[in-house]
Design an enzyme around this catalytic site. Structure first.
Site, mmCIF file in Angstrom:
data_model
loop_
_atom_site.group_PDB
_atom_site.id
_atom_site.type_symbol
_atom_site.label_atom_id
_atom_site.label_comp_id
_atom_site.label_asym_id
_atom_site.label_seq_id
_atom_site.Cartn_x
_atom_site.Cartn_y
_atom_site.Cartn_z
ATOM 1 N N TRP A 1 0.753 -1.073 0.323
ATOM 2 C CA TRP A 1 0.017 -0.051 0.097
ATOM 3 C C TRP A 1 1.098 1.574 -0.050
ATOM 4 C CZ3 TRP A 1 -0.343 3.793 3.657
ATOM 5 C CH2 TRP A 1 -1.103 5.281 3.427
ATOM 6 N N GLU B 1 -2.923 -2.552 -2.707
ATOM 7 C CA GLU B 1 -4.079 -2.198 -2.265
ATOM 8 C C GLU B 1 -4.313 -0.810 -2.310
ATOM 9 O OE1 GLU B 1 -3.628 -1.788 2.209
ATOM 10 O OE2 GLU B 1 -5.795 -1.381 2.478
ATOM 11 N N ASP C 1 -9.498 -3.275 1.138
ATOM 12 C CA ASP C 1 -9.922 -2.777 2.739
ATOM 13 C C ASP C 1 -11.200 -1.788 2.570
ATOM 14 O OD1 ASP C 1 -10.168 -0.386 4.928
ATOM 15 O OD2 ASP C 1 -7.599 -0.628 5.072
ATOM 16 N N ASP D 1 -10.597 3.993 10.500
ATOM 17 C CA ASP D 1 -9.695 2.928 10.947
ATOM 18 C C ASP D 1 -10.285 2.694 12.630
ATOM 19 O OD1 ASP D 1 -8.607 1.809 8.765
ATOM 20 O OD2 ASP D 1 -7.763 3.892 8.913
ATOM 21 N N ASP E 1 -7.123 -4.628 9.380
ATOM 22 C CA ASP E 1 -6.577 -3.331 9.265
ATOM 23 C C ASP E 1 -7.451 -2.377 10.556
ATOM 24 O OD1 ASP E 1 -4.833 -1.132 8.827
ATOM 25 O OD2 ASP E 1 -5.493 -1.002 7.076
HETATM 26 C C1 RNT Z 1 -3.804 2.882 4.804
HETATM 27 C C2 RNT Z 1 -4.125 0.989 3.989
HETATM 28 C C3 RNT Z 1 -2.908 -0.075 5.137
HETATM 29 C C4 RNT Z 1 -2.248 0.613 6.277
HETATM 30 C C5 RNT Z 1 -2.148 -0.387 6.862
HETATM 31 C C6 RNT Z 1 -1.755 -0.003 8.043
HETATM 32 O O1 RNT Z 1 -4.389 3.498 4.068
HETATM 33 O O2 RNT Z 1 -5.599 1.094 4.929
HETATM 34 O O3 RNT Z 1 -3.622 -0.811 4.974
HETATM 35 O O4 RNT Z 1 -3.414 0.839 6.695
HETATM 36 O O5 RNT Z 1 -0.594 -0.959 6.083
HETATM 37 ZN ZN ZN Z 2 -5.753 -1.202 4.250
#
Ligand code: RNT
Ligand code: ZN
Length: 411
Positions: free
Chosen positions: A180, A219, A252, A289, A319
């Protein structure tokens, strides 16, 4: 008769085998993200502030400040959840013995303690290169037009997938390496194309060498703080890239517009990529998050996986990072909710639902789906916890409070 026996009978009456569901839940590993334990600080010798448009908020005391504390916390978490899981590590959790090791020079030996921990727990590891919280991650990384910066991050990603390949082999368990990047613009770009071309070229370099025990994933994201107008690694970009290059695609749950559902994307993409990595998260108004709760979308996602038996192609990872509550509790709540949603998915009479739908009886479809919500799934959940020999639904928090008193408060 026990609550579970009653539930088992009730499920049997609609054609659902609770024993099979429990067994499947035991065999479904969740990749538990290490970064909930210390607000993504990691253990690099030269610490840099979190950047890349992601943020932890809160100041709850007791966070892990050393690798051993973090492992101790994860061990505690594992003792409070059923089943065997995995740990997802970020590059900035490498241990370099007080020496500054640039991220592009990281080696398997820097994850030796994590490897030993995984071996002693009998679990697998997953990896993430860290392309943020670093002086060279100022706006652009893999898509940077500056060759020096771009090459540094290409080398870093290569180093991480070699580590994953090496450790995956030692653990005899394929490791997913998730890339990512935070690259993007705060304001309207003139050239949206050049950075994406640059990113594709960088990824080609990163993934050039075949690996045996490493699975690459990419990602996407819709926006980040400070990158509100343009994200280089958008969903369309990575979908195209993953399909063309046959990498996994990471979805995500916080990375889409609020009315878009990851649950609806799974069957849209699954036949075109070798797999999907889920980042189960909870966006509140933005990609915040928050800790995963048992909400409709989580249940829909897991039911998609269960209805189509996609457990071999969908890697379930977490995550979220909340620093405003006890971090162990955050982890346990998120893992348990993910498992509850998986269980609920496994307890659906899938064939009946599909048959009713095929027959065109949509009233019955809706009625059954709604009745399922009131089925005694929680008795099956309690049975799972009892068989896993972990604290029951109302008891685990007491153990976390005790750990807070005995361990966390002394840090
Ligand atoms: C960021 C992404 C990523 C991070 C992690 C810490 O928007 O979701 O996956 O949250 O790598
Ligand atoms: Zn993520």
């Amino acid at each position: 008769m026990s609550m579970y026996e009653l539930a088992k009978q009730k499920y049997a009456s609609i054609g659902v085998d609770t024993e099979a569901a429990i067994e499947k839940l035991f065999n479904t590993a969740i990749s538990v993200h290490c970064w909930q334990g210390d607000d993504i600080d990691g253990f690099e010798v030269s610490q840099n502030e979190l950047s890349g448009g992601i943020a932890t908020t809160g100041n709850y005391p007791g966070k892990a400040t050393t690798p051993s504390e973090l492992r101790e916390d994860i061990k505690k978490v594992f003792s409070l959840v059923g089943g065997k899981h995995r740990i997802s590590l970020h590059a900035n959790y490498a241990e370099t013995n007080g020496k500054v090791v640039e991220r592009n020079n990281l080696l398997p030996e820097h994850f030796e303690n994590w490897l030993e921990f995984a071996q002693s727990e009998g679990i697998g590891l997953d990896f993430n290169p860290t392309l943020f919280a670093h002086p060279k991650a100022d706006g652009f990384t893999l898509s940077s037009l500056d060759d020096g910066i771009r090459d540094f991050w290409v080398e870093h990603c290569i180093a991480m997938r070699e580590i994953a390949d090496n450790i995956g082999k030692k653990l005899d368990s394929k490791a997913v390496t998730n890339v990512w990047i935070p690259d993007g613009f705060k304001d309207i770009p003139a050239n949206r194309y050049i950075y994406r071309q640059r990113l594709a070229d960088s990824l080609d370099k990163v993934f050039a060498k075949k690996t045996e025990y490493n699975l690459d994933s990419v990602e996407s994201k819709v926006f980040g703080i400070g990158a509100e107008s343009y994200t280089v690694g958008s969903h369309e970009f990575y979908t195209g890239y993953a399909v063309k290059n046959q990498t996994l695609l990471t979805l995500d749950t916080g990375h889409f517009h609020p009315t878009e559902y990851v649950s609806d994307k799974i069957t849209g993409i699954i036949d075109y990529v070798p797999g999907i990595l889920l980042h189960t998260s909870r966006p509140v108004r933005w990609d915040s998050d928050h800790v995963v709760v048992l909400d409709d979308e989580l249940m829909r996602i897991m039911s998609e996986i269960a209805r189509h038996d996609l457990f071999n192609k969908v890697y379930i990872g977490l995550d979220f990072f909340d620093a405003s509550i006890n971090r162990i509790a955050a982890w346990v709540i998120g893992i348990r909710n993910t498992q509850k949603a998986i269980l609920m998915g496994l307890l659906e009479p899938t064939k009946t639902l599909f048959d009713i739908e095929k027959s065109g009886d949509y009233s019955s479809r809706l009625a059954l789906m709604e009745e399922l919500k009131a089925m005694p799934w929680s008795a099956v959940w309690d049975e799972f916890l009892a068989r896993a020999n972990v604290a029951g639904s109302l008891e685990w928090l007491g153990e976390v409070k005790k750990y807070e008193k005995d361990v966390l408060s002394k840090r």
